[in-house]
Design a protein around this motif. Structure first.
Motif, PDB file in Angstrom:
ATOM      1  N   PRO A  82      53.817  38.819  44.963  1.00  0.00           N
ATOM      2  CA  PRO A  82      54.373  38.136  43.787  1.00  0.00           C
ATOM      3  C   PRO A  82      54.570  36.652  44.033  1.00  0.00           C
ATOM      4  O   PRO A  82      54.879  36.224  45.143  1.00  0.00           O
ATOM      5  N   ASN A  83      54.370  35.857  42.982  1.00  0.00           N
ATOM      6  CA  ASN A  83      54.671  34.428  43.024  1.00  0.00           C
ATOM      7  C   ASN A  83      56.142  34.234  42.715  1.00  0.00           C
ATOM      8  O   ASN A  83      56.715  34.985  41.919  1.00  0.00           O
ATOM      9  N   PRO A  84      56.782  33.226  43.292  1.00  0.00           N
ATOM     10  CA  PRO A  84      58.207  32.985  43.015  1.00  0.00           C
ATOM     11  C   PRO A  84      58.503  32.775  41.521  1.00  0.00           C
ATOM     12  O   PRO A  84      59.523  33.210  41.027  1.00  0.00           O
ATOM     13  N   GLY A  85      57.578  32.136  40.794  1.00  0.00           N
ATOM     14  CA  GLY A  85      57.812  31.863  39.379  1.00  0.00           C
ATOM     15  C   GLY A  85      57.321  32.955  38.454  1.00  0.00           C
ATOM     16  O   GLY A  85      57.361  32.809  37.237  1.00  0.00           O
ATOM     17  N   GLY A  86      56.813  34.064  38.992  1.00  0.00           N
ATOM     18  CA  GLY A  86      56.272  35.151  38.186  1.00  0.00           C
ATOM     19  C   GLY A  86      54.782  35.272  38.374  1.00  0.00           C
ATOM     20  O   GLY A  86      54.106  34.339  38.808  1.00  0.00           O
ATOM     21  N   GLY A  87      54.251  36.420  38.066  1.00  0.00           N
ATOM     22  CA  GLY A  87      52.833  36.682  38.255  1.00  0.00           C
ATOM     23  C   GLY A  87      52.526  37.053  39.698  1.00  0.00           C
ATOM     24  O   GLY A  87      53.434  37.226  40.518  1.00  0.00           O
ATOM     25  N   TRP A  88      51.244  37.178  39.991  1.00  0.00           N
ATOM     26  CA  TRP A  88      50.797  37.613  41.312  1.00  0.00           C
ATOM     27  C   TRP A  88      49.663  36.733  41.806  1.00  0.00           C
ATOM     28  O   TRP A  88      48.897  36.208  41.015  1.00  0.00           O
ATOM     29  N   THR A  89      49.551  36.617  43.109  1.00  0.00           N
ATOM     30  CA  THR A  89      48.415  35.944  43.737  1.00  0.00           C
ATOM     31  C   THR A  89      47.617  37.000  44.485  1.00  0.00           C
ATOM     32  O   THR A  89      48.178  37.776  45.252  1.00  0.00           O
ATOM     33  N   VAL A  90      46.313  37.048  44.235  1.00  0.00           N
ATOM     34  CA  VAL A  90      45.430  38.012  44.887  1.00  0.00           C
ATOM     35  C   VAL A  90      44.459  37.264  45.788  1.00  0.00           C
ATOM     36  O   VAL A  90      43.855  36.287  45.379  1.00  0.00           O
ATOM     37  N   HIS A  91      44.323  37.731  47.026  1.00  0.00           N
ATOM     38  CA  HIS A  91      43.338  37.204  47.969  1.00  0.00           C
ATOM     39  C   HIS A  91      42.294  38.292  48.185  1.00  0.00           C
ATOM     40  O   HIS A  91      42.645  39.437  48.436  1.00  0.00           O
ATOM     41  N   ARG A  92      41.027  37.913  48.094  1.00  0.00           N
ATOM     42  CA  ARG A  92      39.931  38.871  48.231  1.00  0.00           C
ATOM     43  C   ARG A  92      39.004  38.431  49.358  1.00  0.00           C
ATOM     44  O   ARG A  92      38.732  37.250  49.518  1.00  0.00           O
ATOM     45  N   HIS A  93      38.521  39.415  50.091  1.00  0.00           N
ATOM     46  CA  HIS A  93      37.591  39.146  51.188  1.00  0.00           C
ATOM     47  C   HIS A  93      36.554  40.252  51.215  1.00  0.00           C
ATOM     48  O   HIS A  93      36.867  41.399  50.936  1.00  0.00           O
ATOM     49  N   GLY A  94      35.326  39.938  51.578  1.00  0.00           N
ATOM     50  CA  GLY A  94      34.286  40.944  51.719  1.00  0.00           C
ATOM     51  C   GLY A  94      33.460  41.138  50.462  1.00  0.00           C
ATOM     52  O   GLY A  94      33.731  40.549  49.418  1.00  0.00           O
ATOM     53  N   PRO A  95      32.442  42.003  50.549  1.00  0.00           N
ATOM     54  CA  PRO A  95      31.498  42.150  49.450  1.00  0.00           C
ATOM     55  C   PRO A  95      32.032  42.930  48.239  1.00  0.00           C
ATOM     56  O   PRO A  95      31.535  42.745  47.132  1.00  0.00           O
ATOM     57  N   LEU A  96      33.005  43.802  48.410  1.00  0.00           N
ATOM     58  CA  LEU A  96      33.537  44.575  47.281  1.00  0.00           C
ATOM     59  C   LEU A  96      34.750  43.881  46.673  1.00  0.00           C
ATOM     60  O   LEU A  96      35.596  43.356  47.389  1.00  0.00           O
ATOM     61  N   ARG A  97      34.840  43.892  45.372  1.00  0.00           N
ATOM     62  CA  ARG A  97      35.975  43.297  44.658  1.00  0.00           C
ATOM     63  C   ARG A  97      36.989  44.404  44.396  1.00  0.00           C
ATOM     64  O   ARG A  97      37.078  44.947  43.288  1.00  0.00           O
ATOM     65  N   LEU A  98      37.740  44.772  45.440  1.00  0.00           N
ATOM     66  CA  LEU A  98      38.629  45.929  45.389  1.00  0.00           C
ATOM     67  C   LEU A  98      39.706  45.794  44.318  1.00  0.00           C
ATOM     68  O   LEU A  98      40.027  46.766  43.640  1.00  0.00           O
TER      69      LEU A  98
END
Length: 142
Positions: A79-95
């Motif tokens: 979660p972000n402090p101000g609301g919402g989410w941050t997603v980090h993606r790695h690799g060939p599949l978009r999990l």
């Protein structure tokens, strides 16, 4: 116990959390370090979060990590402090995209209870179904 611990690392992983040890480790690594604690029992993880919040006097951050061992793909979010989410993606599949698509399909189906789903595995196919095996289904990777 924390007086006897001397950690030379700033990042620590505790598997099978009871919560209390994670809180003690958190005190040792300090605010600049991090403690990751995992368990499959939501009651245990909730207890660990309460310990960590109390021990550090800071809100514990919840996050999710997805990992595809076959491809090395990974997605994590927090979660972000101000609301919402941050997603980090790695690799060939978009999990994480798969998770979001699954939630949208579940909502479109009327948000059915988990007991409405089933799993069938044969020598040719693995799939999750809704309602009955011959109804709407989604193939799983084999």
């Amino acid at each position: 116990m924390s007086n006897a611990i001397r950690l030379a690392v700033s990042r620590t992983l505790e598997v099978g959390s009871g919560g209390h040890n994670a809180a003690l480790i958190r005190e040792v690594v300090g605010l600049s370090g991090s403690v990751t604690t995992i368990d499959i029992d939501p009651d245990v993880t909730s207890r660990a979060e309460r310990y960590l919040v109390g021990a550090s006097r800071h809100r514990a951050v919840r996050f999710t990590v997805l990992l595809d061992v076959g491809t090395g793909s990974r997605a994590d979010n927090k979660p972000n402090p101000g609301g919402g989410w941050t997603v980090h993606r790695h690799g060939p599949l978009r999990l994480w995209d798969t998770v979001e698509d699954s939630v949208l399909m579940w909502q479109a189906a009327g948000s059915p209870h988990q007991s409405a789903f089933g799993l069938t595995v044969t020598k040719d196919r693995q799939y999750v179904w809704l309602g009955e095996p011959n109804g709407r289904s989604w193939d799983l990777p084999a």
